[in-house]
Design a protein around this motif. Structure first.
Motif, PDB file in Angstrom:
ATOM      1  N   VAL A 236       0.911  -1.141  -0.019  1.00  0.00           N
ATOM      2  CA  VAL A 236      -0.127   0.072  -0.128  1.00  0.00           C
ATOM      3  C   VAL A 236       0.956   1.158  -0.041  1.00  0.00           C
ATOM      4  CG1 VAL A 236      -1.783   1.260   1.335  1.00  0.00           C
ATOM      5  CG2 VAL A 236      -1.933  -1.144   1.272  1.00  0.00           C
ATOM      6  N   GLY A 237       1.917   1.325   0.849  1.00  0.00           N
ATOM      7  CA  GLY A 237       2.797   2.493   0.849  1.00  0.00           C
ATOM      8  C   GLY A 237       3.481   2.514  -0.420  1.00  0.00           C
ATOM      9  N   ASN A 238       3.973   1.552  -1.157  1.00  0.00           N
ATOM     10  CA  ASN A 238       4.653   1.605  -2.423  1.00  0.00           C
ATOM     11  C   ASN A 238       3.688   2.033  -3.450  1.00  0.00           C
ATOM     12  OD1 ASN A 238       7.337   0.950  -1.512  1.00  0.00           O
ATOM     13  ND2 ASN A 238       6.796  -1.302  -2.040  1.00  0.00           N
ATOM     14  N   TRP A 239       2.429   1.631  -3.383  1.00  0.00           N
ATOM     15  CA  TRP A 239       1.382   2.069  -4.323  1.00  0.00           C
ATOM     16  C   TRP A 239       0.998   3.741  -4.281  1.00  0.00           C
ATOM     17  CZ3 TRP A 239      -2.852   4.672  -5.949  1.00  0.00           C
ATOM     18  CH2 TRP A 239      -3.531   4.147  -7.015  1.00  0.00           C
ATOM     19  N   MET A 240       1.055   3.927  -2.999  1.00  0.00           N
ATOM     20  CA  MET A 240       0.894   5.555  -2.767  1.00  0.00           C
ATOM     21  C   MET A 240       2.075   6.449  -3.223  1.00  0.00           C
ATOM     22  SD  MET A 240      -2.061   6.023  -2.085  1.00  0.00           S
ATOM     23  CE  MET A 240      -2.376   7.750  -0.868  1.00  0.00           C
ATOM     24  N   ASN A 241       3.198   5.660  -3.020  1.00  0.00           N
ATOM     25  CA  ASN A 241       4.557   6.458  -3.395  1.00  0.00           C
ATOM     26  C   ASN A 241       4.627   6.531  -5.017  1.00  0.00           C
ATOM     27  OD1 ASN A 241       7.776   6.163  -4.033  1.00  0.00           O
ATOM     28  ND2 ASN A 241       7.329   7.421  -2.408  1.00  0.00           N
ATOM     29  N   ASP A 242       4.139   5.273  -5.601  1.00  0.00           N
ATOM     30  CA  ASP A 242       4.165   5.495  -7.130  1.00  0.00           C
ATOM     31  C   ASP A 242       3.133   6.760  -7.419  1.00  0.00           C
ATOM     32  OD1 ASP A 242       5.511   3.092  -7.267  1.00  0.00           O
ATOM     33  OD2 ASP A 242       4.104   1.902  -7.953  1.00  0.00           O
ATOM     34  N   ALA A 243       1.896   6.927  -6.860  1.00  0.00           N
ATOM     35  CA  ALA A 243       1.255   7.943  -7.117  1.00  0.00           C
ATOM     36  C   ALA A 243       1.713   9.219  -6.926  1.00  0.00           C
ATOM     37  CB  ALA A 243      -0.258   7.772  -6.444  1.00  0.00           C
ATOM     38  N   SER A 244       2.524   9.286  -5.968  1.00  0.00           N
ATOM     39  CA  SER A 244       2.992  10.707  -5.743  1.00  0.00           C
ATOM     40  C   SER A 244       3.954  11.127  -6.597  1.00  0.00           C
ATOM     41  CB  SER A 244       3.823  10.316  -4.367  1.00  0.00           C
ATOM     42  OG  SER A 244       4.948   9.735  -4.225  1.00  0.00           O
ATOM     43  N   LYS A 245       4.534  10.412  -7.461  1.00  0.00           N
ATOM     44  CA  LYS A 245       5.239  10.855  -8.648  1.00  0.00           C
ATOM     45  C   LYS A 245       4.510  11.767  -9.515  1.00  0.00           C
ATOM     46  CE  LYS A 245       8.363   8.285  -6.771  1.00  0.00           C
ATOM     47  NZ  LYS A 245       8.799   7.019  -7.489  1.00  0.00           N
ATOM     48  N   THR A 246       3.266  11.343  -9.690  1.00  0.00           N
ATOM     49  CA  THR A 246       2.360  12.205 -10.732  1.00  0.00           C
ATOM     50  C   THR A 246       1.325  13.125 -10.100  1.00  0.00           C
ATOM     51  OG1 THR A 246       1.360  10.121 -11.225  1.00  0.00           O
ATOM     52  CG2 THR A 246       2.556  10.849 -12.678  1.00  0.00           C
ATOM     53  N   ASN A 247       0.892  12.562  -8.887  1.00  0.00           N
ATOM     54  CA  ASN A 247      -0.177  13.166  -8.220  1.00  0.00           C
ATOM     55  C   ASN A 247       0.068  13.562  -6.517  1.00  0.00           C
ATOM     56  OD1 ASN A 247      -2.792  13.411  -9.825  1.00  0.00           O
ATOM     57  ND2 ASN A 247      -1.889  11.523 -10.492  1.00  0.00           N
ATOM     58  N   PRO A 248       1.097  14.077  -6.535  1.00  0.00           N
ATOM     59  CA  PRO A 248       1.718  14.433  -5.071  1.00  0.00           C
ATOM     60  C   PRO A 248       0.804  15.174  -4.303  1.00  0.00           C
ATOM     61  CG  PRO A 248       2.790  15.919  -6.600  1.00  0.00           C
ATOM     62  CD  PRO A 248       1.982  14.960  -7.537  1.00  0.00           C
TER      63      PRO A 248
END
Length: 282
Positions: A236-248
């Motif tokens: 879950v943390g990695n999923w959100m970290n992925d998303a933070s690259k384009t939608n911080p």
């Protein structure tokens, strides 16, 4: 006969911790892995597997010697060394071979691959599901489930990679179907649902729609935002970290909401992993 041979493998080999460097893996271990008699125990061993050598041995083991030469020739002509290229290529060869068998023999052969003592062979079996275009997404998810719950880390990784393209191609349908998975009692199943939909993922193509609009998968993430299994928390943390690259800002807002609604240490750990790539405002 296979079980009898396995009895001669020493406990020091069966219960080894695994070498950290390729050069430190004992030759006996490599030989047994390539014979299909021994599972790998860590990523170092998993990456050392020569799938062509293993394939030849497994074909011989299953009495398919006559199929060996043409299959191996086609794979050698691919001249592909990357593991995430060779495993799907081998899966396609197995799928083609199985399709040529009489119907009653097809499931027998596939079941032997799916229950094989070699984790790498079970990886092939998982990817056969992924490359079988005759199967619907519902059928693929039902079939991949045992591999998603496999005791071996490598098989679990290949399980979600095998369905990554199918999930991406029917993202809305997949997100709906995975709603039950994130509520499963098995942490491995919950983890599959998250890892298979990561916007960026590891060793996998990005899912453009989720990079642009991660909120599509929010209901899955909400179900596990305080999961008690670290295996799921990391995903879950990695999923959100992925998303933070384009939608911080979206990620910050969701993480803040989670922290407001939950004081659990599990949630805090997930949020810390989610925000690790973003600058800290002081």
């Amino acid at each position: 006969m296979n079980n009898e041979k396995a009895m001669f493998i020493s406990d020091s080999i069966l219960y080894r911790k695994g070498a950290r460097k390729l050069s430190d893996i004992p030759n006996e271990v490599i030989d047994l892995i390539h014979m299909g008699k021994l599972e790998t125990v860590n990523l170092t061993e998993w990456l050392v597997v020569d799938h062509i050598v293993l394939l030849q041995n497994v074909l011989n083991e299953l009495g398919l010697d006559q199929e060996s030469d043409p299959i191996l020739d086609r794979l050698k002509h691919l001249n592909e060394k990357k593991i995430m290229k060779i495993i799907p290529a081998i899966a396609k060869e197995w799928l083609s071979l199985i399709a040529r068998l009489a119907e009653e023999e097809q499931s027998k052969l596939y079941d032997k691959l799916a229950a094989h003592p070699s984790d790498s062979v079970r990886c092939w079996a998982a990817f056969i599901i992924g490359v079988d275009q005759r199967l619907s997404l519902v059928e693929k998810l039902a079939s991949i489930r045992p591999f998603a719950a496999d005791h071996h880390f490598g098989v679990r990784e290949i399980a979600w990679m095998a369905l990554r393209e199918s999930i991406s191609n029917d993202l809305v349908g997949a997100l709906h179907l995975l709603e039950d998975w994130v509520r499963d009692h098995d942490a491995n199943i919950r983890r599959f649902a998250i890892e298979s939909t990561r916007p960026r993922g590891v060793w996998a193509k990005h899912i453009a729609k989720l990079k642009e609009n991660p909120a599509m998968a929010l209901s899955l993430l909400e179900a596990v935002n305080s999961d008690d299994a670290k295996y799921v928390q990391d995903s879950v943390g990695n999923w959100m970290n992925d998303a933070s690259k384009t939608n911080p800002e979206w990620v910050r807002a969701i993480c803040n909401d989670w922290l407001e609604r939950s004081k659990a240490k599990e949630t805090k750990r997930i949020v810390a992993k989610a925000l690790r790539s973003l600058p800290v405002f002081r």
